[in-house]
Design a protein around this motif. Structure first.
Motif, PDB file in Angstrom:
ATOM      1  N   GLU A  31      39.086  49.549   8.713  1.00  0.00           N
ATOM      2  CA  GLU A  31      40.067  49.072   9.678  1.00  0.00           C
ATOM      3  C   GLU A  31      40.818  50.243  10.314  1.00  0.00           C
ATOM      4  O   GLU A  31      40.964  51.309   9.710  1.00  0.00           O
ATOM      5  N   LEU A  53      43.930  45.551  16.312  1.00  0.00           N
ATOM      6  CA  LEU A  53      43.265  46.083  15.136  1.00  0.00           C
ATOM      7  C   LEU A  53      41.758  46.113  15.362  1.00  0.00           C
ATOM      8  O   LEU A  53      41.212  45.234  16.035  1.00  0.00           O
ATOM      9  N   TRP A  61      39.959  38.298   9.308  1.00  0.00           N
ATOM     10  CA  TRP A  61      41.155  39.117   9.141  1.00  0.00           C
ATOM     11  C   TRP A  61      42.102  38.388   8.193  1.00  0.00           C
ATOM     12  O   TRP A  61      42.376  37.206   8.384  1.00  0.00           O
ATOM     13  N   ARG A 100      45.848  39.005   5.746  1.00  0.00           N
ATOM     14  CA  ARG A 100      47.037  39.847   5.633  1.00  0.00           C
ATOM     15  C   ARG A 100      47.774  39.527   4.342  1.00  0.00           C
ATOM     16  O   ARG A 100      47.700  38.421   3.818  1.00  0.00           O
ATOM     17  N   TYR A 146      46.997  44.417   6.781  1.00  0.00           N
ATOM     18  CA  TYR A 146      45.933  43.596   7.340  1.00  0.00           C
ATOM     19  C   TYR A 146      44.574  44.120   6.878  1.00  0.00           C
ATOM     20  O   TYR A 146      44.300  45.328   6.945  1.00  0.00           O
ATOM     21  N   TYR A 147      43.739  43.187   6.434  1.00  0.00           N
ATOM     22  CA  TYR A 147      42.430  43.522   5.895  1.00  0.00           C
ATOM     23  C   TYR A 147      41.326  42.836   6.688  1.00  0.00           C
ATOM     24  O   TYR A 147      41.467  41.680   7.088  1.00  0.00           O
ATOM     25  N   CYS A 148      40.235  43.549   6.837  1.00  0.00           N
ATOM     26  CA  CYS A 148      39.013  43.007   7.401  1.00  0.00           C
ATOM     27  C   CYS A 148      38.114  42.590   6.242  1.00  0.00           C
ATOM     28  O   CYS A 148      38.069  43.283   5.209  1.00  0.00           O
ATOM     29  N   ILE A 180      40.795  36.839  17.863  1.00  0.00           N
ATOM     30  CA  ILE A 180      39.747  37.577  17.168  1.00  0.00           C
ATOM     31  C   ILE A 180      38.537  37.666  18.081  1.00  0.00           C
ATOM     32  O   ILE A 180      38.213  36.714  18.801  1.00  0.00           O
ATOM     33  N   CYS A 196      37.877  46.828  13.270  1.00  0.00           N
ATOM     34  CA  CYS A 196      37.187  46.919  11.988  1.00  0.00           C
ATOM     35  C   CYS A 196      35.741  47.318  12.271  1.00  0.00           C
ATOM     36  O   CYS A 196      34.977  46.531  12.834  1.00  0.00           O
ATOM     37  N   LEU A 231      41.140  42.355  16.346  1.00  0.00           N
ATOM     38  CA  LEU A 231      42.199  41.350  16.295  1.00  0.00           C
ATOM     39  C   LEU A 231      43.280  41.784  17.264  1.00  0.00           C
ATOM     40  O   LEU A 231      43.997  42.759  17.008  1.00  0.00           O
TER      41      LEU A 231
END
Length: 125
Positions: A6, A20, A36, A38, A94-96, A70, A22, A81
């Motif tokens: 990310e 964002l 995505w 969080r 925030y994670y992918c 997205i 990824c 995102l």
């Protein structure tokens, strides 16, 4: 080996925007759900948005509908995102994430197999 990286996090004032990214590698990008998630400090990780890479169907949490978008660039194996009208409550890591599955795409972290390292988003009031 699936890898998700990310980028694009940062600090912004309420009402502002961030995008964002990824970058995905190590697998064929088609026929996956990419999501995505969080996690705010002291809270559980929650799903924000997901997309089916095979056809582009999108899914959103109610808390971000109308504000977040997205999208994907299949040629670049990259997930995005776009976050608009940001609120302080959007502050989180925030994670992918990715999972090889058919649509509809889930927004539950337990369903996803591959994760990035996260990028911090901080929204100040």
């Amino acid at each position: 080996q699936v890898q998700l990286v990310e980028s694009g996090g940062g600090s912004v004032q309420a009402g502002g925007s961030l995008r964002l990214s990824c970058a995905a590698s190590g697998y064929t990008y088609s026929s996956y759900c990419m999501g995505w998630f969080r996690q705010a400090s002291g809270k559980e990780r929650e799903g924000v948005a997901a997309i089916y890479t095979g056809g582009g169907s999108t899914y959103y949490a109610d808390s971000v509908k109308g504000r977040f978008t997205i999208s994907q660039d299949n040629a670049k194996n990259t997930l995005y995102l776009q976050m608009n009208s940001l609120k302080p409550e959007d502050t989180a890591m925030y994670y992918c994430a990715a999972v090889k599955t058919w649509y509809p795409c889930p927004l539950f972290e337990a369903e996803y197999h591959y994760w990035g390292q996260g990028t911090q988003v901080t929204v100040s009031s």
